[in-house]
Design an enzyme around this catalytic site. Structure first.
Site, PDB file in Angstrom:
ATOM      1  CE  LYS A  13      45.149  35.828  71.930  1.00 13.05           C
ATOM      2  NZ  LYS A  13      46.381  34.893  72.576  1.00 13.05           N
ATOM      3  NE  ARG A  88      47.446  39.583  77.186  1.00 10.01           N
ATOM      4  CZ  ARG A  88      47.995  39.437  76.120  1.00 10.01           C
ATOM      5  NH1 ARG A  88      47.591  40.133  74.913  1.00 10.01           N
ATOM      6  NH2 ARG A  88      48.791  38.428  75.844  1.00 10.01           N
ATOM      7  NE  ARG A 122      55.031  32.914  68.939  1.00  9.12           N
ATOM      8  CZ  ARG A 122      53.744  33.439  69.610  1.00  9.12           C
ATOM      9  NH1 ARG A 122      52.868  33.316  69.325  1.00  9.12           N
ATOM     10  NH2 ARG A 122      54.098  34.467  70.630  1.00  9.12           N
ATOM     11  NE  ARG A 150      55.738  37.506  70.590  1.00 11.41           N
ATOM     12  CZ  ARG A 150      54.357  37.481  71.093  1.00 11.41           C
ATOM     13  NH1 ARG A 150      53.609  37.457  70.223  1.00 11.41           N
ATOM     14  NH2 ARG A 150      54.146  37.597  72.148  1.00 11.41           N
ATOM     15  NE  ARG A 161      53.912  35.814  76.392  1.00  9.47           N
ATOM     16  CZ  ARG A 161      54.495  35.060  75.406  1.00  9.47           C
ATOM     17  NH1 ARG A 161      55.857  34.411  75.316  1.00  9.47           N
ATOM     18  NH2 ARG A 161      53.742  35.093  74.177  1.00  9.47           N
TER      19      ARG A 161
HETATM   20  P1  AMP Z   1      50.701  39.034  72.683  1.00 12.98           P
HETATM   21  O1  AMP Z   1      51.469  39.832  71.307  1.00 12.98           O
HETATM   22  O2  AMP Z   1      49.297  39.406  72.425  1.00 12.98           O
HETATM   23  O3  AMP Z   1      51.045  37.858  73.293  1.00 12.98           O
HETATM   24  O4  AMP Z   1      51.208  40.411  73.666  1.00 12.98           O
HETATM   25  C1  AMP Z   1      52.614  40.499  73.945  1.00 12.98           C
HETATM   26  C2  AMP Z   1      52.783  41.441  75.352  1.00 12.98           C
HETATM   27  O5  AMP Z   1      52.226  42.532  75.005  1.00 12.98           O
HETATM   28  C3  AMP Z   1      51.779  40.651  76.627  1.00 12.98           C
HETATM   29  O6  AMP Z   1      52.806  39.831  77.055  1.00 12.98           O
HETATM   30  C4  AMP Z   1      51.729  41.970  77.040  1.00 12.98           C
HETATM   31  O7  AMP Z   1      52.877  42.406  77.943  1.00 12.98           O
HETATM   32  C5  AMP Z   1      51.569  43.057  76.233  1.00 12.98           C
HETATM   33  N1  AMP Z   1      50.035  43.176  76.051  1.00 12.98           N
HETATM   34  C6  AMP Z   1      49.385  42.972  74.654  1.00 12.98           C
HETATM   35  N2  AMP Z   1      48.083  42.890  74.877  1.00 12.98           N
HETATM   36  C7  AMP Z   1      47.782  43.601  76.218  1.00 12.98           C
HETATM   37  C8  AMP Z   1      46.622  43.922  76.697  1.00 12.98           C
HETATM   38  N3  AMP Z   1      45.575  43.733  76.187  1.00 12.98           N
HETATM   39  N4  AMP Z   1      46.980  44.273  78.291  1.00 12.98           N
HETATM   40  C9  AMP Z   1      47.955  44.379  78.937  1.00 12.98           C
HETATM   41  N5  AMP Z   1      49.214  43.768  78.049  1.00 12.98           N
HETATM   42  C10 AMP Z   1      48.975  43.555  76.736  1.00 12.98           C
END
Ligand code: AMP
Length: 205
Positions: A13, A88, A122, A150, A161
């Site tokens: 994404k 999400r 990554r 990360r 995840r």
């Molecule tokens: P990402 O960078 O999108 O993979 O997000 C990293 C982490 O941020 C996720 O594993 C969640 O812990 C938190 N997070 C990001 N977006 C959301 C969301 N829309 N709802 C809940 N947690 C989120």
């Protein structure tokens, strides 16, 4: 154009958001990036989010919805946007529906095992945010910046995840399909190929 980028962690994404931003001049709103930025700055929001992020869990809906509501309210009416990593959960999707009208939801489809392989290698550039492979580069191939991994890109957290994605986020596919908004993309292969597929779908909007 108002888009949601939907897909498992590591589906690409963020990488596609860079292409989309360049081609369509859309504002990129990544909830994960906002949390990581807050964490770096040691804000109360960042410290609260960390509790969930470190173990691969979702940050509670209320916190995320408030944050996204504020971000969208800051946009000018003529500005297009793409939401990356939001919604999400069905609750978040219902909230989004109550505050804005979307043009499309791009679903990036990648098999789980390919995702584990992608995320365990990554690396992200500290300077420009470019995503690359730690086994192929020691510096950012775009800007020469330093690369970092990360904290949540370790195999145990990646699998959690993915589990959370299947349990809570996958339901959004039906949510958006039933509204005629879902654009399904095969997101395997090179980023440029995936972007061609995305562009083909967007031309139909
Ligand atoms: P990402 O960078 O999108 O993979 O997000 C990293 C982490 O941020 C996720 O594993 C969640 O812990 C938190 N997070 C990001 N977006 C959301 C969301 N829309 N709802 C809940 N947690 C989120």
């Amino acid at each position: 154009m108002r888009l949601v980028l939907l897909g498992a962690p590591g589906a690409g994404k963020g990488t596609q958001a860079v292409f989309l931003k360049e081609r369509h001049n859309l504002v990129h709103i990544s909830t994960g990036d906002i949390f990581r930025h807050n964490l770096k700055e040691n804000t109360p929001l960042g410290l609260e989010a960390k509790k969930y992020m470190d173990s691969g869990q979702l940050v509670p809906d209320d916190i995320v919805m408030k944050m996204v509501g504020t971000k969208l309210a800051e946009l000018k009416p003529e500005e297009g946007f793409m939401l990356d990593g939001f919604p999400r959960t069905v609750k978040q999707a219902e909230f989004l529906e109550s505050i804005t009208k979307l043009d499309g939801v791009i679903l990036f489809k990648v098999p789980d095992e390919a995702i584990v392989k992608r995320l365990t290698s990554r690396a992200v550039c500290k300077e420009c945010g470019n995503v690359t492979n730690i086994h192929e580069h020691s510096k950012c191939p775009l800007c020469g910046g330093e690369l970092y991994r990360r904290d949540d890109d370790n195999e145990e957290t990646i699998r959690e995840r993915l589990r959370v994605f299947h349990e809570q986020t996958e339901a959004l596919e039906d949510f958006y399909r039933s509204r005629g908004l879902l654009l399904e993309i095969d997101a395997t292969g090179m980023p440029e190929e995936v972007f061609e597929r995305v562009s083909d779908e967007l031309r139909l909007l």
